[in-house]
Scaffold this motif. Structure first.
Motif, PDB file in Angstrom:
ATOM      1  N   ILE A 113       0.837  -1.207   0.000  1.00 13.65           N
ATOM      2  CA  ILE A 113       0.000   0.000   0.000  1.00 13.65           C
ATOM      3  C   ILE A 113       0.872   1.256   0.000  1.00 13.65           C
ATOM      4  CG2 ILE A 113      -1.618   1.330   1.405  1.00 13.65           C
ATOM      5  CD1 ILE A 113      -2.885  -1.385   2.199  1.00 13.65           C
ATOM      6  N   VAL A 114       1.903   1.281   0.847  1.00 12.00           N
ATOM      7  CA  VAL A 114       2.799   2.449   0.887  1.00 12.00           C
ATOM      8  C   VAL A 114       3.500   2.627  -0.449  1.00 12.00           C
ATOM      9  CG1 VAL A 114       4.934   3.329   1.908  1.00 12.00           C
ATOM     10  CG2 VAL A 114       3.123   2.464   3.372  1.00 12.00           C
ATOM     11  N   TYR A 115       3.946   1.538  -1.056  1.00 11.42           N
ATOM     12  CA  TYR A 115       4.621   1.626  -2.361  1.00 11.42           C
ATOM     13  C   TYR A 115       3.693   2.223  -3.418  1.00 11.42           C
ATOM     14  CZ  TYR A 115       7.029   0.230  -6.595  1.00 11.42           C
ATOM     15  OH  TYR A 115       7.638   0.240  -7.812  1.00 11.42           O
ATOM     16  N   TYR A 116       2.461   1.748  -3.464  1.00 10.81           N
ATOM     17  CA  TYR A 116       1.520   2.264  -4.457  1.00 10.81           C
ATOM     18  C   TYR A 116       1.194   3.727  -4.196  1.00 10.81           C
ATOM     19  CZ  TYR A 116       0.481  -1.875  -7.173  1.00 10.81           C
ATOM     20  OH  TYR A 116       0.581  -2.919  -8.042  1.00 10.81           O
ATOM     21  N   LEU A 117       0.991   4.099  -2.942  1.00 10.65           N
ATOM     22  CA  LEU A 117       0.689   5.492  -2.623  1.00 10.65           C
ATOM     23  C   LEU A 117       1.879   6.389  -2.918  1.00 10.65           C
ATOM     24  CD1 LEU A 117      -1.248   5.105   0.762  1.00 10.65           C
ATOM     25  CD2 LEU A 117      -2.188   5.721  -1.479  1.00 10.65           C
ATOM     26  N   ASN A 119       4.353   6.014  -5.024  1.00 10.36           N
ATOM     27  CA  ASN A 119       4.646   6.150  -6.449  1.00 10.36           C
ATOM     28  C   ASN A 119       3.431   6.578  -7.260  1.00 10.36           C
ATOM     29  OD1 ASN A 119       7.458   5.420  -6.564  1.00 10.36           O
ATOM     30  ND2 ASN A 119       6.770   3.436  -5.831  1.00 10.36           N
ATOM     31  N   LYS A 120       2.350   6.911  -6.555  1.00  8.54           N
ATOM     32  CA  LYS A 120       1.129   7.398  -7.194  1.00  8.54           C
ATOM     33  C   LYS A 120       0.644   6.431  -8.272  1.00  8.54           C
ATOM     34  CE  LYS A 120       2.509  12.056  -6.179  1.00  8.54           C
ATOM     35  NZ  LYS A 120       3.229  13.179  -6.640  1.00  8.54           N
ATOM     36  N   LEU A 121       0.644   5.143  -7.946  1.00  9.83           N
ATOM     37  CA  LEU A 121       0.165   4.123  -8.866  1.00  9.83           C
ATOM     38  C   LEU A 121      -1.271   3.782  -8.519  1.00  9.83           C
ATOM     39  CD1 LEU A 121       3.250   1.749  -8.864  1.00  9.83           C
ATOM     40  CD2 LEU A 121       2.613   3.384 -10.617  1.00  9.83           C
ATOM     41  N   SER A 122      -2.045   3.509  -9.527  1.00 11.83           N
ATOM     42  CA  SER A 122      -3.433   3.150  -9.321  1.00 11.83           C
ATOM     43  C   SER A 122      -3.890   2.322 -10.517  1.00 11.83           C
ATOM     44  CB  SER A 122      -4.285   4.418  -9.199  1.00 11.83           C
ATOM     45  OG  SER A 122      -5.643   4.086  -9.251  1.00 11.83           O
ATOM     46  N   ILE A 123      -4.884   1.454 -10.288  1.00 15.47           N
ATOM     47  CA  ILE A 123      -5.414   0.687 -11.410  1.00 15.47           C
ATOM     48  C   ILE A 123      -6.296   1.564 -12.284  1.00 15.47           C
ATOM     49  CG2 ILE A 123      -5.284  -1.531 -10.247  1.00 15.47           C
ATOM     50  CD1 ILE A 123      -8.260  -1.250  -9.627  1.00 15.47           C
ATOM     51  N   PHE A 124      -6.696   2.735 -11.779  1.00 14.16           N
ATOM     52  CA  PHE A 124      -7.565   3.624 -12.535  1.00 14.16           C
ATOM     53  C   PHE A 124      -6.771   4.657 -13.331  1.00 14.16           C
ATOM     54  CE2 PHE A 124      -9.806   2.416  -8.627  1.00 14.16           C
ATOM     55  CZ  PHE A 124     -10.778   1.624  -9.208  1.00 14.16           C
ATOM     56  N   ARG A 125      -5.453   4.610 -13.271  1.00 16.27           N
ATOM     57  CA  ARG A 125      -4.613   5.622 -13.912  1.00 16.27           C
ATOM     58  C   ARG A 125      -3.673   4.932 -14.892  1.00 16.27           C
ATOM     59  NH1 ARG A 125       0.352   7.908 -12.168  1.00 16.27           N
ATOM     60  NH2 ARG A 125       0.682   9.859 -13.223  1.00 16.27           N
ATOM     61  N   ASN A 126      -3.542   5.500 -16.066  1.00 17.49           N
ATOM     62  CA  ASN A 126      -2.636   4.978 -17.067  1.00 17.49           C
ATOM     63  C   ASN A 126      -1.601   6.053 -17.387  1.00 17.49           C
ATOM     64  OD1 ASN A 126      -1.473   3.383 -18.968  1.00 17.49           O
ATOM     65  ND2 ASN A 126      -3.035   3.720 -20.526  1.00 17.49           N
ATOM     66  N   PRO A 127      -0.485   6.065 -16.671  1.00 17.20           N
ATOM     67  CA  PRO A 127       0.476   7.160 -16.848  1.00 17.20           C
ATOM     68  C   PRO A 127       1.186   7.078 -18.200  1.00 17.20           C
ATOM     69  CG  PRO A 127       1.367   5.493 -15.382  1.00 17.20           C
ATOM     70  CD  PRO A 127      -0.048   5.092 -15.690  1.00 17.20           C
ATOM     71  N   GLU A 128       1.598   8.264 -18.668  1.00 16.10           N
ATOM     72  CA  GLU A 128       2.379   8.326 -19.900  1.00 16.10           C
ATOM     73  C   GLU A 128       3.793   7.826 -19.614  1.00 16.10           C
ATOM     74  OE1 GLU A 128       1.696  11.847 -22.626  1.00 16.10           O
ATOM     75  OE2 GLU A 128       1.133  12.645 -20.668  1.00 16.10           O
ATOM     76  N   ILE A 129       4.398   7.200 -20.601  1.00 14.91           N
ATOM     77  CA  ILE A 129       5.771   6.719 -20.475  1.00 14.91           C
ATOM     78  C   ILE A 129       6.660   7.606 -21.314  1.00 14.91           C
ATOM     79  CG2 ILE A 129       7.316   4.789 -20.918  1.00 14.91           C
ATOM     80  CD1 ILE A 129       4.966   2.923 -20.467  1.00 14.91           C
ATOM     81  N   LEU A 130       7.726   8.107 -20.708  1.00 13.80           N
ATOM     82  CA  LEU A 130       8.631   9.015 -21.420  1.00 13.80           C
ATOM     83  C   LEU A 130       9.251   8.353 -22.644  1.00 13.80           C
ATOM     84  CD1 LEU A 130      10.577  11.040 -18.735  1.00 13.80           C
ATOM     85  CD2 LEU A 130       9.473  11.939 -20.751  1.00 13.80           C
ATOM     86  N   GLU A 131       9.779   7.173 -22.484  1.00 13.35           N
ATOM     87  CA  GLU A 131      10.423   6.481 -23.592  1.00 13.35           C
ATOM     88  C   GLU A 131      10.156   4.984 -23.430  1.00 13.35           C
ATOM     89  OE1 GLU A 131      11.931   7.391 -26.453  1.00 13.35           O
ATOM     90  OE2 GLU A 131      12.024   5.240 -26.784  1.00 13.35           O
ATOM     91  N   PRO A 132       9.289   4.397 -24.253  1.00 14.73           N
ATOM     92  CA  PRO A 132       8.958   2.973 -24.087  1.00 14.73           C
ATOM     93  C   PRO A 132      10.165   2.046 -24.206  1.00 14.73           C
ATOM     94  CG  PRO A 132       7.415   4.044 -25.574  1.00 14.73           C
ATOM     95  CD  PRO A 132       8.501   5.033 -25.298  1.00 14.73           C
ATOM     96  N   ARG A 133      11.192   2.439 -24.937  1.00 16.62           N
ATOM     97  CA  ARG A 133      12.348   1.552 -25.090  1.00 16.62           C
ATOM     98  C   ARG A 133      13.144   1.396 -23.790  1.00 16.62           C
ATOM     99  NH1 ARG A 133      15.366   3.936 -30.143  1.00 16.62           N
ATOM    100  NH2 ARG A 133      14.655   5.850 -29.169  1.00 16.62           N
TER     101      ARG A 133
END
Length: 184
Positions: A113-117, A119-133
């Motif tokens: 829970i602390v890790y997800y909070l 790093n602001k990770l959520s199953i409802f959020r799809n963050p942009e990736i700077l460089e997929p490679r």
């Protein structure tokens, strides 16, 4: 609002780490370094302080241990006291397996829970990736162009001289957290 980032892409971890050290010696403020796997020595090279996640793990473990002991003692001593062959109502050795399991459960769930909070990770959020490679075979040193807007060409030349195989500018719709914000 659009955020612009300058990425210096490297094809190996060793030149990436050396470039980070040289850039910091020259006084450049690196926004972040992206890597497909952890690089030994990168955190000290970036000036990242040690994480406090292990302290949170200890706190969650102590909470689980206390909860396990209190729950078992309440159940066997007050809620449902039974006399099994004259044994005490507080048989501490019998509590050890359940107390151990509660300690592990509280630690694991709490740290996730602390890790997800953090790093602001959520199953409802799809963050942009700077460089997929950078999730496959590339390493990237990232500069925030809001800070170095007029000096972007100079930084690009420095990155090429330090071994970057590609330098490019990426525009994002959301602000990417820097390594300082992630490790605080």
């Amino acid at each position: 609002m659009t955020y612009r980032y300058l990425l210096g892409l490297f094809d190996d971890e060793v030149p990436t780490l050396q470039a980070v050290k040289k850039l910091r010696e020259r006084g450049y403020k690196i926004h972040d370094v992206l890597s497909p796997f952890p690089i030994h020595g990168l955190d000290p090279a970036l000036g990242i302080k040690e994480t406090r996640l292990h302290t949170m793990g200890f706190i969650f473990g102590a909470t689980g241990l206390s909860f396990g002991l209190l729950a078992m003692s309440y159940i066997t001593s007050f809620d449902w006291p039974n006399n099994f062959g004259g044994k005490p109502n507080f048989p501490l050795p019998a509590f050890i397996p359940i107390t151990f399991e509660m300690t592990v459960l509280f630690t694991a769930v709490g740290m996730v829970i602390v890790y997800y909070l953090r790093n602001k990770l959520s199953i409802f959020r799809n963050p942009e990736i700077l460089e997929p490679r950078t999730t496959d075979d590339r390493f990237a040193i990232v500069f925030d162009l809001q800070k170095y807007g007029s000096d972007a060409d100079g930084i690009a030349d420095v990155l090429r001289n330090l071994g970057a195989v590609e330098v490019k500018v990426r525009e994002m719709h959301e602000k990417q957290p820097s390594h300082d914000e992630q490790s605080a």
